[in-house]
Design a protein around this motif. Structure first.
Motif, short mmCIF file in Angstrom:
data_model
loop_
_atom_site.label_atom_id
_atom_site.label_comp_id
_atom_site.label_asym_id
_atom_site.label_seq_id
_atom_site.Cartn_x
_atom_site.Cartn_y
_atom_site.Cartn_z
N TYR A 48 0.68 -1.28 0.18
CA TYR A 48 0.01 -0.04 0.03
C TYR A 48 0.94 1.29 0.15
O TYR A 48 0.30 2.31 0.47
CB TYR A 48 -0.86 0.04 1.04
CG TYR A 48 -1.87 -0.91 1.25
CD1 TYR A 48 -3.04 -0.89 0.40
CD2 TYR A 48 -1.91 -2.20 1.93
CE1 TYR A 48 -3.96 -2.16 0.04
CE2 TYR A 48 -2.81 -3.34 1.71
CZ TYR A 48 -4.09 -3.28 1.10
OH TYR A 48 -4.77 -4.20 0.96
N TRP A 49 2.14 1.09 -0.21
CA TRP A 49 2.91 2.43 -0.31
C TRP A 49 2.72 3.12 -1.57
O TRP A 49 2.40 2.71 -2.57
CB TRP A 49 4.43 1.73 -0.28
CG TRP A 49 5.45 2.93 -0.29
CD1 TRP A 49 6.22 3.78 -1.08
CD2 TRP A 49 6.17 3.36 0.90
NE1 TRP A 49 7.03 4.46 -0.59
CE2 TRP A 49 7.12 4.36 0.83
CE3 TRP A 49 5.67 2.96 2.40
CZ2 TRP A 49 7.76 5.07 1.89
CZ3 TRP A 49 6.29 3.33 3.45
CH2 TRP A 49 7.55 4.35 3.23
N THR A 50 2.42 4.28 -1.29
CA THR A 50 2.06 5.42 -2.39
C THR A 50 3.21 6.35 -2.55
O THR A 50 4.02 6.55 -1.91
CB THR A 50 0.49 6.06 -1.95
OG1 THR A 50 0.91 6.82 -0.77
CG2 THR A 50 -0.24 5.11 -1.73
N ILE A 143 11.87 -6.99 2.73
CA ILE A 143 10.71 -6.37 1.86
C ILE A 143 10.61 -4.94 2.08
O ILE A 143 10.15 -4.35 1.03
CB ILE A 143 9.35 -6.93 2.98
CG1 ILE A 143 9.40 -8.58 2.65
CG2 ILE A 143 8.12 -6.48 2.27
CD1 ILE A 143 8.38 -9.33 3.72
N LEU A 144 10.82 -4.16 3.28
CA LEU A 144 11.03 -2.87 3.25
C LEU A 144 11.73 -2.26 2.32
O LEU A 144 11.50 -1.18 1.92
CB LEU A 144 11.02 -2.36 4.69
CG LEU A 144 9.93 -2.47 5.67
CD1 LEU A 144 10.37 -2.14 6.90
CD2 LEU A 144 8.47 -2.17 5.44
N ASP A 145 12.95 -2.75 2.24
CA ASP A 145 13.88 -2.49 1.02
C ASP A 145 13.44 -2.09 -0.05
O ASP A 145 13.96 -1.32 -0.98
CB ASP A 145 15.25 -3.30 1.10
CG ASP A 145 16.24 -2.84 2.14
OD1 ASP A 145 16.38 -1.73 2.34
OD2 ASP A 145 16.90 -3.76 2.43
N LEU A 146 12.42 -2.96 -0.61
CA LEU A 146 12.01 -2.89 -1.84
C LEU A 146 11.10 -1.25 -1.87
O LEU A 146 10.84 -1.10 -3.38
CB LEU A 146 10.80 -3.89 -2.05
CG LEU A 146 11.14 -5.35 -1.97
CD1 LEU A 146 10.17 -6.34 -2.08
CD2 LEU A 146 12.37 -5.42 -3.25
N ARG A 147 10.71 -0.78 -0.97
CA ARG A 147 10.44 0.78 -1.19
C ARG A 147 11.56 1.72 -0.57
O ARG A 147 11.26 2.67 -0.25
CB ARG A 147 9.26 0.70 -0.08
CG ARG A 147 7.98 -0.04 -0.75
CD ARG A 147 7.46 0.31 -2.05
NE ARG A 147 6.28 -0.22 -2.55
CZ ARG A 147 5.82 -0.20 -3.56
NH1 ARG A 147 6.32 0.63 -4.73
NH2 ARG A 147 4.85 -0.93 -3.82
N ASP A 148 12.87 1.11 -0.45
CA ASP A 148 13.94 1.94 0.14
C ASP A 148 13.56 2.49 1.62
O ASP A 148 14.19 3.48 2.03
CB ASP A 148 14.13 3.15 -0.81
CG ASP A 148 14.59 2.76 -2.19
OD1 ASP A 148 15.32 1.63 -2.07
OD2 ASP A 148 14.03 3.38 -3.30
N VAL A 149 12.87 1.64 2.34
CA VAL A 149 12.82 2.08 3.90
C VAL A 149 13.13 1.01 4.96
O VAL A 149 12.98 1.15 5.98
CB VAL A 149 11.45 2.41 4.17
CG1 VAL A 149 11.04 3.84 3.48
CG2 VAL A 149 10.54 1.50 3.64
N GLY A 150 13.79 0.03 4.12
CA GLY A 150 14.49 -1.18 5.18
C GLY A 150 15.61 -0.43 6.01
O GLY A 150 16.11 0.37 5.50
N VAL A 151 16.10 -1.12 7.27
CA VAL A 151 17.08 -0.45 8.10
C VAL A 151 18.17 -1.56 8.34
O VAL A 151 17.58 -2.94 8.29
CB VAL A 151 16.61 0.12 9.34
CG1 VAL A 151 15.86 1.42 8.73
CG2 VAL A 151 15.99 -0.72 9.95
#
Length: 268
Positions: A48-50, A143-151
């Motif tokens: 649901y990332w926009t 998974i969050l890295d796919l939106r560049d927000v993984g840490v």
């Protein structure tokens, strides 16, 4: 009679634990459930990332939200409930089958037997908790890295959250063992375990000093404190991360002591 070596008691308890066919499945199902809750949350964020979210990606990472996604409240509750139940059954199972009488006949040193049981449970649960915590963290961040927000694990508060989640397993398992040693009935003990670990925190808040003090000494409250991120709203009676770690230690040591000593006071 030759004294039984403690390492032999450890080996016996290890064999008891893994001789049950259900043991690997219990650990597997628990791990999949905990990791599944966290991965599901991470996937929802990815799905649901926009574009609007993308504009605030830096703030999302800065506020430590990826770390929160790695260990959700639902996952923490499942891990606590499952490990409390495992600890309880490790004690009550032997009482229900009568195996405990055979054990104590063979080894009259009851405290040593229970200490070995607690030691094996602590070791197994620490490894189990660590595997679940690290897998959960790296899977969610991938998974969050796919939106560049993984840490990475070096991100502020990330390692603390991983360790806190890993140690939640042995702490709750020991609490379960202590309750089981006192009550010795699986059903009653599980009800008591759920009440102590999951329900009690809902009855106390940080609005009043007396209530905050009670809330702060509960194991799940300690886990929640260790999972907090920088922008958590100020509360009237805050407590430190050190205090939360001490609560972990107190519950683990206290529960182990109850497990070891309760058996000596009964069944003479």
């Amino acid at each position: 009679m030759t004294a039984v070596r403690f390492r032999d008691l450890l080996a016996a308890e290890w064999l008891k634990m893994w001789s049950l066919r259900s043991t690997p499945w219990v650990y597997l199902v628990t791990a999949l459930a905990v990791i599944g809750f966290n991965v599901g949350q991470a996937y929802d964020i990815y799905h649901y990332w926009t574009e609007r979210n993308a504009g605030s990606a830096r703030e999302y990472v800065r506020d430590g939200l990826p770390v929160q996604v790695a260990f959700t409240a639902n996952a923490g509750n499942v891990l606590a409930l499952a490990t409390v139940a495992i600890g309880i059954v490790a004690i009550t199972g032997e009482y229900s089958t009568g195996q405990i009488r055979t054990t104590f006949t063979a080894v009259p040193a009851r405290r040593s037997v229970m200490a070995a049981k607690a030691a094996v449970m602590t070791g197994v649960m620490t490894v189990f908790g660590a595997v679940v915590a690290f897998v959960s963290f790296f899977a969610t961040q991938a998974i969050l890295d796919l939106r560049d927000v993984g840490v990475p694990l070096s991100h502020p508060n990330a390692l603390r959250a991983v360790i806190a989640s890993a140690l939640l397993a042995p702490v709750c398992a020991l609490v379960g063992m202590g309750i089981g040693a006192l009550l010795r009935h699986a059903g009653t003990s599980i009800v008591a375990g759920v009440a102590v670990v999951l329900l009690l925190p809902f009855f106390f808040s940080n609005d009043h000093h007396w209530s905050a003090v009670i809330a702060h000494i509960l194991p799940m409250s300690a886990w929640n404190r260790l999972m907090e991120i920088p922008f958590t709203p100020q509360i009237p009676y805050p407590w430190t991360f050190t205090g939360a770690w001490l609560v972990y230690a107190a519950w683990a040591l206290g529960a182990a002591a109850v497990t070891v000593t309760a058996v000596q006071q009964r069944d003479h």
